[in-house]
Design an enzyme around this catalytic site. Structure first.
Site, PDB file in Angstrom:
ATOM      1  N   GLU A 139       0.771 -11.933  -3.000  1.00  0.00           N
ATOM      2  CA  GLU A 139      -0.687 -12.148  -2.928  1.00  0.00           C
ATOM      3  C   GLU A 139      -1.360 -11.915  -4.279  1.00  0.00           C
ATOM      4  O   GLU A 139      -2.499 -12.310  -4.481  1.00  0.00           O
ATOM      5  CB  GLU A 139      -1.298 -11.239  -1.838  1.00  0.00           C
ATOM      6  CG  GLU A 139      -1.422  -9.761  -2.176  1.00  0.00           C
ATOM      7  CD  GLU A 139      -0.104  -8.987  -2.140  1.00  0.00           C
ATOM      8  OE1 GLU A 139       0.963  -9.596  -1.927  1.00  0.00           O
ATOM      9  OE2 GLU A 139      -0.160  -7.754  -2.347  1.00  0.00           O
TER      10      GLU A 139
ATOM     11  N   ARG B  50      12.898   3.330  -0.238  1.00  0.00           N
ATOM     12  CA  ARG B  50      11.568   3.407  -0.847  1.00  0.00           C
ATOM     13  C   ARG B  50      11.674   3.827  -2.310  1.00  0.00           C
ATOM     14  O   ARG B  50      12.579   4.551  -2.693  1.00  0.00           O
ATOM     15  CB  ARG B  50      10.698   4.422  -0.101  1.00  0.00           C
ATOM     16  CG  ARG B  50      10.463   4.012   1.336  1.00  0.00           C
ATOM     17  CD  ARG B  50       9.583   5.017   2.048  1.00  0.00           C
ATOM     18  NE  ARG B  50       8.312   5.171   1.339  1.00  0.00           N
ATOM     19  CZ  ARG B  50       7.645   6.304   1.267  1.00  0.00           C
ATOM     20  NH1 ARG B  50       8.109   7.398   1.827  1.00  0.00           N
ATOM     21  NH2 ARG B  50       6.505   6.348   0.621  1.00  0.00           N
TER      22      ARG B  50
ATOM     23  N   ILE C 157       5.267  -3.332  -7.533  1.00  0.00           N
ATOM     24  CA  ILE C 157       4.489  -2.102  -7.717  1.00  0.00           C
ATOM     25  C   ILE C 157       5.134  -0.991  -6.887  1.00  0.00           C
ATOM     26  O   ILE C 157       5.112  -1.040  -5.660  1.00  0.00           O
ATOM     27  CB  ILE C 157       3.013  -2.288  -7.276  1.00  0.00           C
ATOM     28  CG1 ILE C 157       2.379  -3.473  -8.016  1.00  0.00           C
ATOM     29  CG2 ILE C 157       2.215  -1.000  -7.512  1.00  0.00           C
ATOM     30  CD1 ILE C 157       1.014  -3.886  -7.490  1.00  0.00           C
ATOM     31  N   ARG C 158       5.726  -0.030  -7.571  1.00  0.00           N
ATOM     32  CA  ARG C 158       6.455   1.052  -6.883  1.00  0.00           C
ATOM     33  C   ARG C 158       7.287   0.477  -5.735  1.00  0.00           C
ATOM     34  O   ARG C 158       7.201   0.917  -4.585  1.00  0.00           O
ATOM     35  CB  ARG C 158       5.504   2.138  -6.388  1.00  0.00           C
ATOM     36  CG  ARG C 158       4.738   2.796  -7.528  1.00  0.00           C
ATOM     37  CD  ARG C 158       4.029   4.063  -7.081  1.00  0.00           C
ATOM     38  NE  ARG C 158       5.003   5.061  -6.699  1.00  0.00           N
ATOM     39  CZ  ARG C 158       4.925   5.817  -5.598  1.00  0.00           C
ATOM     40  NH1 ARG C 158       3.924   5.704  -4.776  1.00  0.00           N
ATOM     41  NH2 ARG C 158       5.845   6.699  -5.342  1.00  0.00           N
TER      42      ARG C 158
ATOM     43  N   GLY D 290       0.877  -1.175   0.000  1.00  0.00           N
ATOM     44  CA  GLY D 290       0.000   0.000   0.000  1.00  0.00           C
ATOM     45  C   GLY D 290       0.902   1.209   0.000  1.00  0.00           C
ATOM     46  O   GLY D 290       1.880   1.252  -0.738  1.00  0.00           O
ATOM     47  N   GLU D 291       0.623   2.157   0.853  1.00  0.00           N
ATOM     48  CA  GLU D 291       1.477   3.341   0.965  1.00  0.00           C
ATOM     49  C   GLU D 291       1.928   3.427   2.418  1.00  0.00           C
ATOM     50  O   GLU D 291       1.114   3.672   3.304  1.00  0.00           O
ATOM     51  CB  GLU D 291       0.675   4.570   0.516  1.00  0.00           C
ATOM     52  CG  GLU D 291       1.515   5.732   0.082  1.00  0.00           C
ATOM     53  CD  GLU D 291       2.602   5.369  -0.964  1.00  0.00           C
ATOM     54  OE1 GLU D 291       2.265   4.743  -1.985  1.00  0.00           O
ATOM     55  OE2 GLU D 291       3.770   5.715  -0.739  1.00  0.00           O
ATOM     56  N   SER D 292       3.227   3.213   2.633  1.00  0.00           N
ATOM     57  CA  SER D 292       3.705   3.095   4.012  1.00  0.00           C
ATOM     58  C   SER D 292       3.509   4.382   4.811  1.00  0.00           C
ATOM     59  O   SER D 292       3.244   4.327   6.016  1.00  0.00           O
ATOM     60  CB  SER D 292       5.169   2.666   4.023  1.00  0.00           C
ATOM     61  OG  SER D 292       5.964   3.552   3.271  1.00  0.00           O
TER      62      SER D 292
ATOM     63  N   CYS E 117       6.119  -5.361   0.459  1.00  0.00           N
ATOM     64  CA  CYS E 117       6.220  -4.042  -0.153  1.00  0.00           C
ATOM     65  C   CYS E 117       6.151  -2.936   0.913  1.00  0.00           C
ATOM     66  O   CYS E 117       7.083  -2.827   1.692  1.00  0.00           O
ATOM     67  CB  CYS E 117       5.186  -3.923  -1.257  1.00  0.00           C
ATOM     68  SG  CYS E 117       5.698  -2.740  -2.498  1.00  0.00           S
TER      69      CYS E 117
ATOM     70  N   HIS F 192       4.668  -8.391  -4.513  1.00  0.00           N
ATOM     71  CA  HIS F 192       3.322  -8.687  -4.004  1.00  0.00           C
ATOM     72  C   HIS F 192       2.957 -10.153  -4.272  1.00  0.00           C
ATOM     73  O   HIS F 192       2.265 -10.434  -5.260  1.00  0.00           O
ATOM     74  CB  HIS F 192       2.289  -7.790  -4.695  1.00  0.00           C
ATOM     75  CG  HIS F 192       2.345  -6.372  -4.259  1.00  0.00           C
ATOM     76  ND1 HIS F 192       1.418  -5.813  -3.396  1.00  0.00           N
ATOM     77  CD2 HIS F 192       3.219  -5.390  -4.548  1.00  0.00           C
ATOM     78  CE1 HIS F 192       1.718  -4.551  -3.180  1.00  0.00           C
ATOM     79  NE2 HIS F 192       2.810  -4.258  -3.881  1.00  0.00           N
TER      80      HIS F 192
HETATM   81  N1  GLN Z   1       5.856   2.942  -2.688  1.00  0.00           N
HETATM   82  C1  GLN Z   1       5.168   2.433  -1.522  1.00  0.00           C
HETATM   83  C2  GLN Z   1       5.752   2.998  -0.235  1.00  0.00           C
HETATM   84  O1  GLN Z   1       6.795   3.576  -0.261  1.00  0.00           O
HETATM   85  C3  GLN Z   1       5.180   0.934  -1.475  1.00  0.00           C
HETATM   86  C4  GLN Z   1       4.481   0.385  -2.678  1.00  0.00           C
HETATM   87  C5  GLN Z   1       3.686  -0.856  -2.432  1.00  0.00           C
HETATM   88  O2  GLN Z   1       3.449  -1.275  -1.321  1.00  0.00           O
HETATM   89  N2  GLN Z   1       3.227  -1.421  -3.526  1.00  0.00           N
HETATM   90  O3  GLN Z   1       5.165   2.873   0.804  1.00  0.00           O
END
Ligand code: GLN
Length: 198
Positions: free
Chosen positions: A177, A111, A139-140, A53-55, A84, A175
């Site tokens: 999952e 990150r 993903i990112r 997600g987005e930490s 992630c 990921h």
């Molecule tokens: N870019 C996100 C972060 O820095 C991590 C990306 C992800 O969990 N898919 O939190």
């Protein structure tokens, strides 16, 4: 696991991100998944997944109501798997930019390490998990830049670890999952079962 054994109860932090896919992967892997939305939700769990997600968003939420401290305590004693953003939360140190973390996994994580355009990618790469190469959805993705001596590397991308294990802790910068292959979740479920039998 035989049919008569109780399934391990494994929480999935369900604040933000792709927790539902983790719950499904856990159920497929012989665990009883539980969505965790507050510190009390950690009670009675045998293990926990911190999803992607987005930490930074997750951190903001966790820094309320003692949730962060409850997670620190949980990660000191029970199996935790961070994927992630979850791997970022679990790390000893976070860079690029620096941010607070649970400091459980002896690793330095950077990150958004793969640049803006090429950071999301599906690869099939070798792993030391039995069963041959593994599909990895990035993903990112962050990058595990350094690991301590107690950290076992189970797969790499461009030389950097992408799947690691340190005792009861696991982290993936991809990921698992989101792939049909359940080997990574099964490994975590096995780790949880082993820890409940001690
Ligand atoms: N870019 C996100 C972060 O820095 C991590 C990306 C992800 O969990 N898919 O939190």
């Amino acid at each position: 696991m035989t049919g008569s054994e109780k399934k391990p109860r494994i929480g999935v932090l369900a604040i933000q991100g792709d927790y539902a896919a983790h719950a499904e992967a856990l159920a497929d892997s012989g665990a009883d998944p539980v969505e965790v939305r507050n510190p009390d939700g950690l009670d009675g769990l045998d293990g926990l997944i911190l999803p992607g997600g987005e930490s930074t968003t997750m951190l903001k939420f966790l820094e309320r109501r003692g949730f962060f401290e409850a997670l620190e305590k949980f990660a000191a004693g029970k199996p935790v798997f961070g994927t992630c953003a979850g791997a970022i939360l679990l790390a000893r140190e976070v860079r690029h930019p620096a941010q607070r973390s649970l400091r459980a996994l002896d690793a330095v994580v950077e990150r958004n390490a793969y640049g803006r355009q090429i950071d999301s990618k599906i690869l099939i790469a070798p792993t030391s998990l039995p069963g041959g190469p593994l599909e990895m959805v990035f993903i990112r993705a962050p990058r595990i830049a350094e690991t301590g001596p107690g950290v076992e590397v189970l797969a790499r991308r461009e030389g950097f670890p992408v799947l690691v294990r340190q005792g009861k802790l696991m982290a993936a910068t991809f990921h698992p999952e989101l792939s049909a292959d359940r080997r990574v979740h099964r490994l975590f479920v096995d780790t949880v079962i082993a820890s409940t039998q001690k």
